[in-house]
Design an enzyme around this catalytic site. Sequence first.
Site, PDB file in Angstrom:
ATOM      1  N   SER A 172       0.818  -1.216   0.000  1.00 43.33           N
ATOM      2  CA  SER A 172       0.000   0.000   0.000  1.00 43.33           C
ATOM      3  C   SER A 172       0.853   1.269   0.000  1.00 43.33           C
ATOM      4  O   SER A 172       1.550   1.543  -0.977  1.00 43.33           O
ATOM      5  CB  SER A 172      -0.947  -0.039   1.205  1.00 43.33           C
ATOM      6  OG  SER A 172      -1.893   0.993   1.152  1.00 43.33           O
TER       7      SER A 172
ATOM      8  N   GLU B 203      10.679   5.630  -9.846  1.00 38.31           N
ATOM      9  CA  GLU B 203      10.376   6.095 -11.196  1.00 38.31           C
ATOM     10  C   GLU B 203      10.602   7.589 -11.388  1.00 38.31           C
ATOM     11  O   GLU B 203      10.901   8.032 -12.500  1.00 38.31           O
ATOM     12  CB  GLU B 203       8.927   5.740 -11.552  1.00 38.31           C
ATOM     13  CG  GLU B 203       8.692   4.239 -11.660  1.00 38.31           C
ATOM     14  CD  GLU B 203       7.276   3.864 -12.043  1.00 38.31           C
ATOM     15  OE1 GLU B 203       6.973   2.660 -12.108  1.00 38.31           O
ATOM     16  OE2 GLU B 203       6.457   4.779 -12.291  1.00 38.31           O
TER      17      GLU B 203
ATOM     18  N   LYS C   7      -0.667  -3.978  -3.446  1.00 37.50           N
ATOM     19  CA  LYS C   7      -1.973  -3.381  -3.129  1.00 37.50           C
ATOM     20  C   LYS C   7      -2.045  -2.022  -3.815  1.00 37.50           C
ATOM     21  O   LYS C   7      -1.396  -1.073  -3.410  1.00 37.50           O
ATOM     22  CB  LYS C   7      -2.170  -3.218  -1.627  1.00 37.50           C
ATOM     23  CG  LYS C   7      -3.513  -2.574  -1.262  1.00 37.50           C
ATOM     24  CD  LYS C   7      -3.655  -2.419   0.239  1.00 37.50           C
ATOM     25  CE  LYS C   7      -4.964  -1.740   0.601  1.00 37.50           C
ATOM     26  NZ  LYS C   7      -5.019  -0.329   0.163  1.00 37.50           N
TER      27      LYS C   7
END
Length: 486
Positions: A318, A329, A343
Amino acid sequence: MDKEENKDFDSKEDQTNGYIRIRKFKFVMLIFVLIFATAGITTFALAFGDEKAVKVGVNQRTEFNKLYDTYDELNKKYYKDIDKEKLINGAINGMLDSLDDPYSDYMTKEEAEKFHESISSSFQGIGAEIQEKDGNIVVVSPIKGSPAEKVGIKPNDKILAVDGKSIRGMSANEAVLLIRGEKGTKVTLTIQRAGSHDTTQMTITRDEIPVNTVYAEMMKDGIAKIQITSFSENTYNELLTALNEMDSKGMKSLIIDLRQNPGGLLDQAIKISNLFIPEGKKILQVEDRNGKREVVTAEDGKKIKVPVAVIIDKGSASASEIFAAAVSESAGIPLVGEKSFGKGTVQTASDFKDGSNMKFTTAKWLTPNANWIHQKGIVPNYQVKMPKYAELPLINPDSKYKVSSLSNEVKAAEEMLKALGYNPGKIDGYFDENTKKAVMNFQKDTKLKANGILQGNTTIQLMNKIREKIIKNDTQVNKAIELLKE
């Protein structure tokens, strides 16, 4: 003749004027009569009328007729008195269960209090984040320093029963109510490790679970390691304090450890990500049911300038995945460890006036590059597994093992003894004289009664020593250090 005509005219005029006056009076009286008549009919309908009378003027929701009819039938005809509040709670819970979404739940007042405790204050229990998955209660991650972690509970362990009562089919909130309890009390869990058909019972003493979510330490060569165990209300402020402390100790590079971090609050994940991502770069994207996306970007403010590496594992879920994906990224920070939990949805919680609560999924989140990691997880740039002995199953301290015992727990004990430098002989799950000798040598070194029996404190100490060895020989941390030194 003319007079008569005039009289007739005068008479007609008088009648006309009188007619007009009478119509005004009748009209007013008619309004009063209608008002009183309507009020009377309405009163009668409310007092004696059927269901249709009650519905007059109400915007009908015909899809609920079946629900109302069911409630009325049970209320009138069930063979014993029903708990109306429980019936309504069950109906709401059933709606959310029908979504087949383990992250959408209805919580009673008591369950809601436990939920709020877990993100905002300390609580008493065993300290493990759990979720319902395919009808089973599964551990997402134990909390650092908690009783659950100390006895060796790991991510993906299934909890089959609590104090002998099966919890299969229960919601996570129902299971939490059984598992939690006052500090000092004990609870016995029946555990099944992922990939194994064997079960073991673990008796755990409940304790106060600390609110701290950030733990910092300075290692060699100016490398600081900060572990974030969850994303709770004060995590961002705790992290700032830890970073300032590490700065004062000469921090040259930084490891962020998100292993066994089950997640938490989205806003905390965004604020913490903002520390590591250049202004204007994406942190995440939130997509609603219609495919509309909201892009969250990094803002100006405090930024971490030293080289950073992040460690994740299968217990990272999560909010910790949001952070890991964002820094990977959008900031090029390397990820080390194992594939994360997976998740990729966002929940919101709504409180009802009676203190109960509904938590449900409102959107899915995507990484800066629009990847949806739900049920797939994040694969780190550098995949590094922990030593084999780090995955050994639990041993129940209440069980007694001695010469001639045969079980998988004996085999686990033999693996532990071997990893710690004791020779248990052939590792086959059979407790022989070599195993006894190894246990006795271990007991002597840990100042325990050397009787060669594996039980109680001997079992606990054996698992503690393995845990210490895992920390000392942390292959994932070592890889992160190697990258930072480069």
